[in-house]
Write a protein that holds these residues in place. Structure first.
Motif, PDB file in Angstrom:
ATOM      1  N   ARG A  61       0.554  -1.756  -0.130  1.00  0.00           N
ATOM      2  CA  ARG A  61       0.309   0.391  -0.086  1.00  0.00           C
ATOM      3  C   ARG A  61       0.547   0.958   0.325  1.00  0.00           C
ATOM      4  N   ARG A  62       1.647   1.368   0.373  1.00  0.00           N
ATOM      5  CA  ARG A  62       2.891   2.470   0.961  1.00  0.00           C
ATOM      6  C   ARG A  62       4.071   2.081   0.544  1.00  0.00           C
ATOM      7  N   THR A  63       4.525   1.940  -1.117  1.00  0.00           N
ATOM      8  CA  THR A  63       5.217   1.630  -1.502  1.00  0.00           C
ATOM      9  C   THR A  63       6.688   2.684  -1.846  1.00  0.00           C
ATOM     10  N   THR A  64       7.551   2.454  -2.128  1.00  0.00           N
ATOM     11  CA  THR A  64       8.445   2.981  -3.031  1.00  0.00           C
ATOM     12  C   THR A  64       7.950   3.986  -4.123  1.00  0.00           C
ATOM     13  N   ARG A  65       6.929   3.593  -4.769  1.00  0.00           N
ATOM     14  CA  ARG A  65       7.071   3.951  -6.154  1.00  0.00           C
ATOM     15  C   ARG A  65       6.333   5.486  -6.559  1.00  0.00           C
ATOM     16  N   LEU A  66       7.016   6.261  -6.842  1.00  0.00           N
ATOM     17  CA  LEU A  66       6.979   7.808  -7.306  1.00  0.00           C
ATOM     18  C   LEU A  66       6.366   8.237  -8.758  1.00  0.00           C
ATOM     19  N   ASP A  67       6.565   6.962  -9.657  1.00  0.00           N
ATOM     20  CA  ASP A  67       6.004   7.230 -11.319  1.00  0.00           C
ATOM     21  C   ASP A  67       4.535   7.752 -11.341  1.00  0.00           C
ATOM     22  N   GLN A  68       3.758   7.127 -10.377  1.00  0.00           N
ATOM     23  CA  GLN A  68       2.323   7.407 -10.364  1.00  0.00           C
ATOM     24  C   GLN A  68       1.605   9.102 -10.330  1.00  0.00           C
ATOM     25  N   VAL A  69       2.071   9.389  -9.462  1.00  0.00           N
ATOM     26  CA  VAL A  69       1.753  10.713  -8.779  1.00  0.00           C
ATOM     27  C   VAL A  69       3.112  11.613 -10.357  1.00  0.00           C
ATOM     28  N   ARG A  70       4.212  11.078 -10.012  1.00  0.00           N
ATOM     29  CA  ARG A  70       5.003  12.044 -11.674  1.00  0.00           C
ATOM     30  C   ARG A  70       4.198  12.056 -12.624  1.00  0.00           C
ATOM     31  N   VAL A  71       3.265  11.267 -12.995  1.00  0.00           N
ATOM     32  CA  VAL A  71       2.482  11.557 -14.687  1.00  0.00           C
ATOM     33  C   VAL A  71       0.885  12.214 -14.045  1.00  0.00           C
ATOM     34  N   LEU A  72       0.405  11.608 -12.772  1.00  0.00           N
ATOM     35  CA  LEU A  72      -0.368  12.600 -12.282  1.00  0.00           C
ATOM     36  C   LEU A  72       0.067  14.690 -12.256  1.00  0.00           C
ATOM     37  N   VAL A  73       0.775  14.295 -11.578  1.00  0.00           N
ATOM     38  CA  VAL A  73       1.626  16.093 -11.110  1.00  0.00           C
ATOM     39  C   VAL A  73       1.799  16.271 -13.054  1.00  0.00           C
ATOM     40  N   SER A  74       2.250  16.248 -13.519  1.00  0.00           N
ATOM     41  CA  SER A  74       2.573  16.109 -14.805  1.00  0.00           C
ATOM     42  C   SER A  74       1.720  16.785 -15.542  1.00  0.00           C
ATOM     43  N   TYR A 133       5.761  21.716 -13.082  1.00  0.00           N
ATOM     44  CA  TYR A 133       6.631  21.684 -11.630  1.00  0.00           C
ATOM     45  C   TYR A 133       6.538  20.522 -11.485  1.00  0.00           C
ATOM     46  N   ALA A 134       6.150  19.519 -12.074  1.00  0.00           N
ATOM     47  CA  ALA A 134       6.592  17.999 -11.957  1.00  0.00           C
ATOM     48  C   ALA A 134       8.111  17.566 -11.047  1.00  0.00           C
ATOM     49  N   GLU A 135       9.342  17.984 -11.292  1.00  0.00           N
ATOM     50  CA  GLU A 135      10.001  18.349 -12.066  1.00  0.00           C
ATOM     51  C   GLU A 135      10.943  18.955 -10.837  1.00  0.00           C
ATOM     52  N   ALA A 136      10.499  20.377 -10.407  1.00  0.00           N
ATOM     53  CA  ALA A 136      10.492  20.328  -9.521  1.00  0.00           C
ATOM     54  C   ALA A 136      10.397  19.427  -7.906  1.00  0.00           C
ATOM     55  N   LEU A 137       8.791  19.777  -8.623  1.00  0.00           N
ATOM     56  CA  LEU A 137       8.933  18.733  -6.439  1.00  0.00           C
ATOM     57  C   LEU A 137       9.558  17.623  -6.059  1.00  0.00           C
ATOM     58  N   LEU A 138       9.677  16.832  -7.236  1.00  0.00           N
ATOM     59  CA  LEU A 138      10.135  15.140  -7.401  1.00  0.00           C
ATOM     60  C   LEU A 138      11.715  15.203  -7.928  1.00  0.00           C
ATOM     61  N   PRO A 167       1.678  28.913  -7.597  1.00  0.00           N
ATOM     62  CA  PRO A 167       0.596  28.264  -7.989  1.00  0.00           C
ATOM     63  C   PRO A 167       0.979  27.576  -9.489  1.00  0.00           C
ATOM     64  N   PRO A 168       0.409  26.739  -9.369  1.00  0.00           N
ATOM     65  CA  PRO A 168       0.724  25.769 -10.531  1.00  0.00           C
ATOM     66  C   PRO A 168      -0.400  26.683 -12.144  1.00  0.00           C
ATOM     67  N   GLN A 169      -0.732  25.876 -13.046  1.00  0.00           N
ATOM     68  CA  GLN A 169      -1.925  26.499 -13.896  1.00  0.00           C
ATOM     69  C   GLN A 169      -2.628  24.457 -13.583  1.00  0.00           C
ATOM     70  N   LYS A 170      -3.398  24.450 -13.138  1.00  0.00           N
ATOM     71  CA  LYS A 170      -4.369  23.307 -13.585  1.00  0.00           C
ATOM     72  C   LYS A 170      -4.602  23.419 -14.838  1.00  0.00           C
ATOM     73  N   SER A 171      -4.321  22.639 -15.880  1.00  0.00           N
ATOM     74  CA  SER A 171      -4.670  22.396 -17.050  1.00  0.00           C
ATOM     75  C   SER A 171      -6.052  21.329 -17.211  1.00  0.00           C
ATOM     76  N   ARG A 172      -6.709  21.709 -17.876  1.00  0.00           N
ATOM     77  CA  ARG A 172      -7.599  21.150 -18.185  1.00  0.00           C
ATOM     78  C   ARG A 172      -8.130  19.978 -18.440  1.00  0.00           C
ATOM     79  N   SER A 173      -8.641  19.342 -17.967  1.00  0.00           N
ATOM     80  CA  SER A 173      -8.574  17.452 -18.573  1.00  0.00           C
ATOM     81  C   SER A 173      -9.864  17.294 -18.908  1.00  0.00           C
TER      82      SER A 173
END
Ligand SMILES: [Fe+2]
Length: 254
Positions: free
Chosen positions: A197-210, A217-222, A242-248
């Motif tokens: 559950r609480r793993t070392t993976r950061l790739d999924q959150v990187r994709v989400l933030v990016s 922003y992803a590059e700065a934080l990670l 503040p980051p610009q939220k992109s419209r999905s």
């Protein structure tokens, strides 16, 4: 990516339970894009901080992992009186790679009313204060303005990657998004404890933030910000732009 908060050092706390588990956690990190990871065992009422043993475990794991990933050390520093006193006497003791940056974790029971003064004293002694996962502490969630004041006064915030992904529930996710929207998040880290559950993976959150806030922003934080921490370099204080939220695509339907 550089992960400044994890419990990959086995047998030190409620994180990894064995050498094999630590190796598997590190392999998972390496294979999902983490180049550097900091093992940060707890220093709290339950777990004693053992610098000599931490150094020994780090060396043993580094030897097993070779060049797959670089392992650093630090502490998940619980803000309690004796810890604070010791840190003020020896600012290197609890800091990441002994270079001054300290992860500060709060109790779920109470927040010292003089926290700003404690932080100021830590900063005065040469420490950089990083408040860990405020989004997972209900007392800190109650008052975002207090976090804003801490950041304005030169502290930094680390959000756990899983919080943005919903691993810790809706309240933690929403508060993380609020912090992101205000530019109050300086670091994302795994705070990994296990392989499920609480793993070392950061790739999924990187994709989400990016996708949501942009690649820079992803590059700065990670990567960029945590890299400065493991090297003991200073970071620009205060909130980020503040980051610009992109419209999905789904937002077009709302
Ligand atoms: Fe932690």
């Amino acid at each position: 990516m550089v992960d400044i908060h994890s419990h990959i050092l086995w047998g030190m706390d409620d994180g990894s339970r064995s050498l094999e588990m630590s190796i598997a956690m590190l392999e998972m990190a390496a294979s999902t894009g983490t180049t550097d990871i900091v093992g940060t065992p707890h220093a709290d009422a339950t777990y004693e901080y053992q610098p000599a043993l931490i150094a020994e475990r780090r060396a043993e794991l580094q030897e097993k992992l070779g060049s797959r990933i670089r392992i650093h050390t630090g502490c998940d520093f619980h803000l309690k009186l004796d810890n604070i006193q010791e840190a003020l006497v020896d600012p290197r003791k609890y800091s990441i790679n002994g270079l001054g940056w300290v992860l500060v974790e709060f109790s779920d029971m109470m927040i010292f009313p003089n926290t700003e003064e404690i932080f100021a004293r830590m900063q005065g002694a040469g420490m950089g204060v990083i408040v860990t996962h405020p989004e997972r502490n209900w007392l800190l969630r109650k008052d975002i303005e207090r976090l804003q004041r801490w950041v304005d006064a030169g502290s930094y915030l680390q959000v756990t990657g899983g919080s943005l992904l919903g691993t810790f529930g809706t309240d933690a996710r929403k508060f993380s998004e609020e912090l992101m929207a205000r530019g109050l998040v300086h670091f994302l880290a795994s705070d990994a404890h296990d392989l499920e559950r609480r793993t070392t993976r950061l790739d999924q959150v990187r994709v989400l933030v990016s996708e949501r806030y942009g690649e820079d922003y992803a590059e700065a934080l990670l990567t960029t910000h945590p890299q400065a921490v493991i090297e003991g370099r200073a970071l620009h204080p205060g909130a980020l732009e503040p980051p610009q939220k992109s419209r999905s695509w789904f937002q077009f339907w709302k």
